[in-house]
Design a protein around this motif. Structure first.
Motif, PDB file in Angstrom:
ATOM      1  N   ILE A 652       0.842  -1.201   0.000  1.00 45.50           N
ATOM      2  CA  ILE A 652       0.000   0.000   0.000  1.00 45.50           C
ATOM      3  C   ILE A 652       0.873   1.246   0.000  1.00 45.50           C
ATOM      4  O   ILE A 652       0.691   2.155  -0.815  1.00 45.50           O
ATOM      5  CB  ILE A 652      -0.937   0.010   1.231  1.00 45.50           C
ATOM      6  N   GLU A 653       1.858   1.263   0.918  1.00 45.33           N
ATOM      7  CA  GLU A 653       2.667   2.470   1.056  1.00 45.33           C
ATOM      8  C   GLU A 653       3.546   2.728  -0.154  1.00 45.33           C
ATOM      9  O   GLU A 653       3.751   3.873  -0.553  1.00 45.33           O
ATOM     10  CB  GLU A 653       3.489   2.400   2.347  1.00 45.33           C
ATOM     11  N   ASN A 654       4.065   1.660  -0.735  1.00 44.31           N
ATOM     12  CA  ASN A 654       4.927   1.837  -1.903  1.00 44.31           C
ATOM     13  C   ASN A 654       4.134   1.915  -3.200  1.00 44.31           C
ATOM     14  O   ASN A 654       4.700   2.000  -4.279  1.00 44.31           O
ATOM     15  CB  ASN A 654       5.934   0.693  -1.990  1.00 44.31           C
ATOM     16  N   LYS A 655       2.822   1.822  -3.066  1.00 47.66           N
ATOM     17  CA  LYS A 655       1.948   1.871  -4.253  1.00 47.66           C
ATOM     18  C   LYS A 655       2.416   0.868  -5.313  1.00 47.66           C
ATOM     19  O   LYS A 655       2.525   1.190  -6.500  1.00 47.66           O
ATOM     20  CB  LYS A 655       1.907   3.296  -4.808  1.00 47.66           C
ATOM     21  N   THR A 656       2.680  -0.326  -4.828  1.00 45.54           N
ATOM     22  CA  THR A 656       3.180  -1.385  -5.717  1.00 45.54           C
ATOM     23  C   THR A 656       2.144  -1.753  -6.773  1.00 45.54           C
ATOM     24  O   THR A 656       0.960  -1.795  -6.483  1.00 45.54           O
ATOM     25  CB  THR A 656       3.493  -2.647  -4.892  1.00 45.54           C
ATOM     26  N   ILE A 657       2.656  -2.008  -7.959  1.00 40.77           N
ATOM     27  CA  ILE A 657       1.768  -2.476  -9.025  1.00 40.77           C
ATOM     28  C   ILE A 657       2.047  -3.949  -9.269  1.00 40.77           C
ATOM     29  O   ILE A 657       3.193  -4.345  -9.473  1.00 40.77           O
ATOM     30  CB  ILE A 657       2.011  -1.658 -10.302  1.00 40.77           C
ATOM     31  N   ASN A 658       1.016  -4.745  -9.177  1.00 39.70           N
ATOM     32  CA  ASN A 658       1.215  -6.181  -9.481  1.00 39.70           C
ATOM     33  C   ASN A 658      -0.015  -6.778 -10.110  1.00 39.70           C
ATOM     34  O   ASN A 658      -1.009  -6.105 -10.285  1.00 39.70           O
ATOM     35  CB  ASN A 658       1.615  -6.955  -8.222  1.00 39.70           C
TER      36      ASN A 658
END
Length: 658
Positions: A652-658
């Motif tokens: 959430i914090e790193n706004k990860t895209i997967n």
RNA sequence: GCUGGCGUAGCUCAGUUGGUAGAGCAAUUGAUUUGUAAUCAAUAGGUCGUGGGUUCAAGUCCCUCCGCCAGCUCCA
């Protein structure tokens, strides 16, 4: 015979063992001899040549570039010839049909017809019939021959056939003593520049994909013709793969899955272009908006909040009244108030008032204003589409005022901000840049002098080039007050829309008397940049839905975690777990309380594209752990609560895209 | 705005040549208490987008308007 340099699709061919070709050999045979399976066209530095040309016809023999179907140049010719075959087939089936034009397009081709004299209401049912006639024409392997006529002869031929549109074209394009080329395939002749394939048999398989209306010469004032779209490939498998891919892409259509996944809906009684954002859609927009407003604040923007409508007077100053009135919703009061109000179609004239509130000096500049701005535009009824084209939408709007010296840096800053947003959302590879310029031949659409336009376009070009931006140029796509850099994306139907725009405005500051005092005490007009950082939220949401097929990145997911108790006795435990996780910063969690088997609940969560599913059974209760399942990676096994929290919060914090 | 297609329960769809509406999923209830992509059963839910017309009779034919879809024109 002199040696020739040969390239295939732009790549030089090793010439060591090449035979010398005779002057009367045609290019098609040469290509085949070189092992090119689907040759389409030959280009030299100066010209393009049909494959039916003989080597001797070519002046610039030293540089022959063969293009086959694998190259864009080759496809273009291949599809253009396919369009001619389509026209020939239609002409055979409906002899009274009048031909419009039939070019190749980005994928495939179309041909425009006027079926008026045919006594037939053409419909999609007819496409099969036309396709089978196309197959006949391909198997007849008709040679395609080029011929030149003078204007009078060309007009005579087309008059005999009552080809009114061709006559129109010849008159428009060809001067009194000009010549025009015809391409002939047996009974079918067409005025055409070419080039074309050698014969109809060079085409593999054609499929007709759509039947629609289209204005003659693309002008809404003209008659509407019937356009038939098609696509062709050298072999059936490629054609089928293409059509399958097209169908697959449509499954990502935001207008379809956005509704079924409950991001938005429309209601007949509300009206066109006015969608309802359901809780899931509204949540994504809220998250994006919060993020953008914070980001802009960090980038030195000052937040404004301005009215949604105003008196017509404001729009008269800005020029909207004369250039944009047809697209504005007017509010007429009936209580004797003579004033006409209008909902705002743009934020600029309102946000400018913030600048105008005080005298500004060079020390104040640059000034950057931002606003989450809702706009209203009376689009034509046929224009609205899903979430991408609306009558009311909300945009991450902003205007910057700066000195000429600051323009470069400010513009670049806007571009960097936009690029940052795109990267964050994983969209940076899905967009293209378009330098949108004015249209010299349509001056009434714009304000300002020719010199103003040429100057400001030059300024913008310089900036774009200094950024090494890979952009296309488009005439007639500018705003009425200045040139734009548009960041474009393509939807699942291959249709292009603008996501983000950054515009240089050299006009409106003068109209609004926006000035600043420079260091020498002189009053000057600032440059104004109109820009968005993430475009309008509805459209961006649409793009995200299509990009991720509804599976939003964790930080944007309307529901991030779903807890799935294995039986009803575990619901309370699951509720507690939910509260526990919320305290760790995972905000959007649901417990599935259905009295169903675990498989059913997993299926439901998977179909709703929930990022994480937590399966809770007795085992989990006993071990104080949780079983984690990810929507794409599947069962991740038993995990401690803290491990999962770390995983999820990190995403959430790193706004990860997967 | 234009061309074409479409509009039947929340969703996906059936409904023969006009004779007064069906299914699956979802929902609700009950049984079951389930371990990684659909347990079983019952119940409830449409007057067939809107308004008008033709007819003894219209979801089914005709017209109007509204909305949805593809394309054109226009556009963030």
């Amino acid at each position: 015979m002199a040696k020739i340099n040969i390239k295939i699709n732009g790549k030089p061919l090793d010439l060591s063992n090449l035979p010398e070709f005779e002057e009367h050999t045609n290019l098609h045979d040469i290509a085949r001899h070189l092992g090119i399976t689907n040759p389409c066209v030959v280009k030299t530095t100066k010209n393009s040549y049909d494959l039916s040309h003989k080597l001797g016809d070519i002046d610039e023999k030293d540089d022959l570039n063969f293009f086959d179907f694998d190259s864009p140049e080759g496809k273009h010719v291949y599809w253009h010839t396919s369009a001619h075959v389509l026209a020939q087939a239609v002409k055979r089936l409906f002899p009274e049909v009048k031909l419009g034009i039939g070019p190749a397009i980005e994928s495939g081709f179309y041909y425009d017809f006027d079926f008026n004299d045919c006594n037939v209401q053409i419909s999609k049912e007819h496409l099969k019939e036309i396709e089978s006639e196309i197959s006949n024409i391909i198997s007849e392997n008709i040679e395609i021959k080029k011929e030149f006529f003078d204007k009078k002869r060309a007009l005579d031929i087309m008059s005999d056939r009552k080809e009114i549109y061709k006559i129109d074209l010849i008159n428009e394009k060809i001067g009194e003593n000009g010549q025009i080329s015809f391409y002939n395939q047996k009974e079918y002749n067409d005025v055409c520049l070419g080039p074309h394939l050698k014969s109809t048999g060079c085409i593999g398989n054609i499929a007709l994909t759509n039947l629609t209306g289209a204005y003659w010469k693309g002008d809404a004032k003209n008659k509407m013709l019937t356009r038939i779209y098609g696509i062709s490939f050298p072999n059936q498998t490629d054609l089928e793969n293409y059509l399958t891919k097209l169908e697959e892409a449509k499954k990502r259509d935001h207008n379809k899955i956005g509704r079924s996944l409950k991001y938005f809906t429309t209601v007949d009684s509300i009206g066109q272009g006015l969608p309802i954002l359901l809780p899931k859609g509204a949540k994504v927009v809220q998250l994006l908006q919060r993020f953008i407003e914070d980001l802009e604040e960090k980038n030195g923007y000052l937040l404004t909040k301005t009215p949604y409508f105003s008196k017509s007077e404001l729009y008269k100053i800005s020029g909207h009244w004369s250039h944009y009135q047809d697209s504005m919703f007017l509010l007429k009061t009936e209580d004797g108030d003579s004033e006409t109000y209008a909902l705002r179609p743009m934020t600029c004239p309102f946000q400018f008032q913030v600048y105008l509130n005080e005298d500004r000096s060079y020390r104040d500049l640059p000034m950057r204003f931002n606003e989450t701005s809702t706009l209203f535009r009376k689009e034509q009824s046929g224009e609205m589409h899903g979430l991408t084209r609306l009558r009311q939408f909300t945009i991450s709007e902003g205007h910057l005022a700066c000195t000429p010296e600051q323009l470069d840096e400010e513009f670049t800053g806007c571009l960097n901000l936009a690029n940052y947003c795109l990267e964050l959302l994983g969209l940076e590879r899905d967009v293209t840049f378009r330098f949108s310029k004015w249209d010299k031949n349509n001056k009434e659409k714009y304000i300002g002098s020719e010199k103003d336009w040429e100057d400001s376009q030059e300024i913008m070009r310089k900036i774009l080039d200094s950024q090494n931006l890979n952009y296309t140029e488009a005439d007639g796509e500018a705003a009425f007050y200045g040139p734009k850099l548009d960041i474009q994306f393509t939807n699942v139907y291959n249709k292009e829309d603008t996501l983000i725009t950054i515009q240089i405005d050299f006009q409106l500051a003068r109209r609004f008397e926006m000035k600043y005092t420079d260091a020498s005490g002189e009053k000057k007009y600032p440059f104004v940049i109109h820009r968005t950082s993430l475009g309008c939220y509805e459209r961006t949401l649409a793009l995200l839905i299509e990009k991720y097929a509804g599976a939003m990145p964790m930080w944007l997911a309307p529901e991030q975690v779903r807890i799935l108790p294995v039986n009803e006795n575990l619901i309370n435990y699951s509720q507690e777990l939910k509260t526990n996780l919320e305290n760790f910063g995972i905000k959007r969690i649901k417990v599935d309380t259905h009295n169903e088997k675990i498989g059913y609940k997993i299926r439901a969560a998977q179909e709703e594209k929930i990022p994480y599913m937590l399966v809770i059974g007795n085992k989990e209760v006993e071990t104080s752990k949780i079983s984690v399942r990810h929507r794409t990676n599947g069962d991740l096994g038993l995990m401690s609560l803290s491990d999962f929290v770390k995983l999820a919060v990190d995403e959430i914090e790193n706004k990860t895209i997967n």
